[in-house]
Enzyme design. Structure first.
Site, PDB file in Angstrom:
ATOM      1  N   LEU A  41       1.100  -1.658   0.179  1.00 58.25           N
ATOM      2  CA  LEU A  41       0.183  -0.145   0.038  1.00 58.25           C
ATOM      3  C   LEU A  41       1.168   1.152   0.075  1.00 58.25           C
ATOM      4  O   LEU A  41      -0.081   2.223  -0.521  1.00 58.25           O
ATOM      5  CB  LEU A  41      -0.741   0.050   1.480  1.00 58.25           C
ATOM      6  N   SER A  42       2.036   0.689  -0.381  1.00 55.48           N
ATOM      7  CA  SER A  42       2.734   2.463   0.148  1.00 55.48           C
ATOM      8  C   SER A  42       2.633   3.013  -1.306  1.00 55.48           C
ATOM      9  O   SER A  42       3.405   4.511  -1.221  1.00 55.48           O
ATOM     10  CB  SER A  42       4.355   1.967   0.516  1.00 55.48           C
ATOM     11  N   LYS A  91      14.541  -6.941   5.318  1.00 58.56           N
ATOM     12  CA  LYS A  91      14.143  -6.277   6.130  1.00 58.56           C
ATOM     13  C   LYS A  91      16.048  -6.295   6.573  1.00 58.56           C
ATOM     14  O   LYS A  91      16.529  -5.337   7.096  1.00 58.56           O
ATOM     15  CB  LYS A  91      13.240  -6.314   6.649  1.00 58.56           C
ATOM     16  N   ASP A 127       9.215   1.809  11.841  1.00 59.75           N
ATOM     17  CA  ASP A 127       8.028   1.153  12.268  1.00 59.75           C
ATOM     18  C   ASP A 127       7.849   1.641  13.974  1.00 59.75           C
ATOM     19  O   ASP A 127       6.957   1.462  14.209  1.00 59.75           O
ATOM     20  CB  ASP A 127       8.126  -0.659  11.779  1.00 59.75           C
TER      21      ASP A 127
END
Ligand code: NAP
Length: 309
Positions: A41-42, A91, A127
């Site tokens: 959704l970024s 990540k 985050d």
């Protein structure tokens, strides 16, 4: 064989009501790498923000396989990419490929935001800022508070780091895998720049710790599709949670989850994962473009992309 291009929005045709971004020779590139990344959704959130700020940038999803990670980053450097987000499964793997990781990235053990500066790649983890955003908006003093974190995966690490930043006195992590609980506690031991003592509890002991929670955070996927009626808290256990407890779900779809609906039914303050997702994106954009991100625009873009706008 040549790949087919399809129109993901068949109701829209090439007419005046379709906004066409002007990409020129000066346009700078931002993006997100992951595998998969098509669901992210970024891109809608960041491109709406870029448009609102009037920037000559575009944010693009890049599917990157693990074995191509180093090549992708070298290519990004070669073509002058300004920065990019990093999602699952890269990540952790990206960290040794970067020239510098911030303390918060080292604390969490994961990078979700990368930028190029003076010929070097820098990585951080937004985050944590995303998790903190809706809590800081509450203007409540969390010093000495007890946080109970449900789950011991990737997001739980960002939450532990965030709870440390809030000044929580106790951080209790409840998980079903002893090995993952132990790994999380080890992550937060020195030389972690944000070393933090953590109480580890097995999933079976969850109910016993509800009465001490000032902040109760779901960092599991319990409540996501297809099991949207699942909740980490049994209905009969909600009376154990004090009335002043803030109940936070990292899940942003569906919203509210069964967990948050039950908490609200008991009169508790609830926070869903939407503001966290917006907050991490806003912190990343601010890092890349050096100006405050339009948070309301990003939130609206996210809600629209989720079909809630
Ligand atoms: P993860 O690394 O896979 O960790 C998930 C954790 O949940 C693990 O500890 C796992 O336990 C536990 N778990 C899974 N099913 C469970 C069950 N039935 N009972 C008890 N524990 C269970 O995932 P993650 O990356 O941390 O993501 C967790 C959630 O955070 C996602 O579902 C997503 O909704 C949310 N999230 C939100 C944002 C945001 O910005 N709002 C960003 C990322 C993720 P085991 O280790 O035993 O499997």
């Amino acid at each position: 064989m040549q790949q087919k291009f399809t129109n993901p929005h068949p109701s829209q045709t090439a007419s005046a009501d379709v906004a066409v971004r002007s990409i020129a020779g000066t346009t700078r590139l931002l993006g997100i790498i992951g595998d998969p990344v098509a669901h992210s959704l970024s891109p809608p959130m960041q491109n709406q923000a870029i448009a609102a700020l009037g920037l000559d940038c575009v944010y693009v999803p890049f599917p990157v396989r693990g074995e191509h990670l180093a090549a992708a980053i070298a290519g990004f450097a070669a073509v002058g990419v300004v920065g990019f987000n990093v999602t699952i499964p890269h990540k952790q793997a990206i960290m040794p490929l970067l020239d510098h990781c911030t303390d918060v990235a080292q604390a969490v053990g994961a990078v979700n935001t990368v930028w190029r500066e003076a010929g070097c790649w820098h990585g951080t983890n937004t985050d944590v800022a995303g998790f903190l955003a809706p809590l800081q908006a509450q203007a409540r003093d969390w010093t000495g508070a007890t946080a109970v974190v449900l789950g011991s995966g990737g997001v739980a690490r960002a939450i532990v780091a965030g709870c440390r930043q809030l000044g929580c006195g106790r951080i209790v992590v409840v998980g079903r895998s002893p090995a993952k609980l132990a790994a999380l506690a080890t992550q937060f031991q020195p030389p972690n720049p944000w070393a933090q003592a953590i109480e580890l509890q097995p999933w079976e002991a969850l109910a016993e710790h509800l009465s001490s929670a000032d902040l109760l955070i779901n960092a599991t996927p319990l409540g996501m599709a297809p099991h949207i009626e699942a909740s980490p808290i049994a209905p009969t256990d909600w009376p154990r949670v004090p009335p002043s407890t803030v109940v936070y779900d990292t899940i942003y779809t569906p919203s509210p989850t069964r967990y948050l609906r039950d908490a609200a039914a008991h009169g508790l303050t609830i926070l869903d994962g939407t503001a966290m997702l917006v907050g991490q994106g806003a912190a990343a954009l601010t890092q890349w473009v050096g100006q405050p991100a339009p948070i309301a625009v990003m939130a609206q873009a996210l809600l629209t992309a989720l079909g809630r706008g």
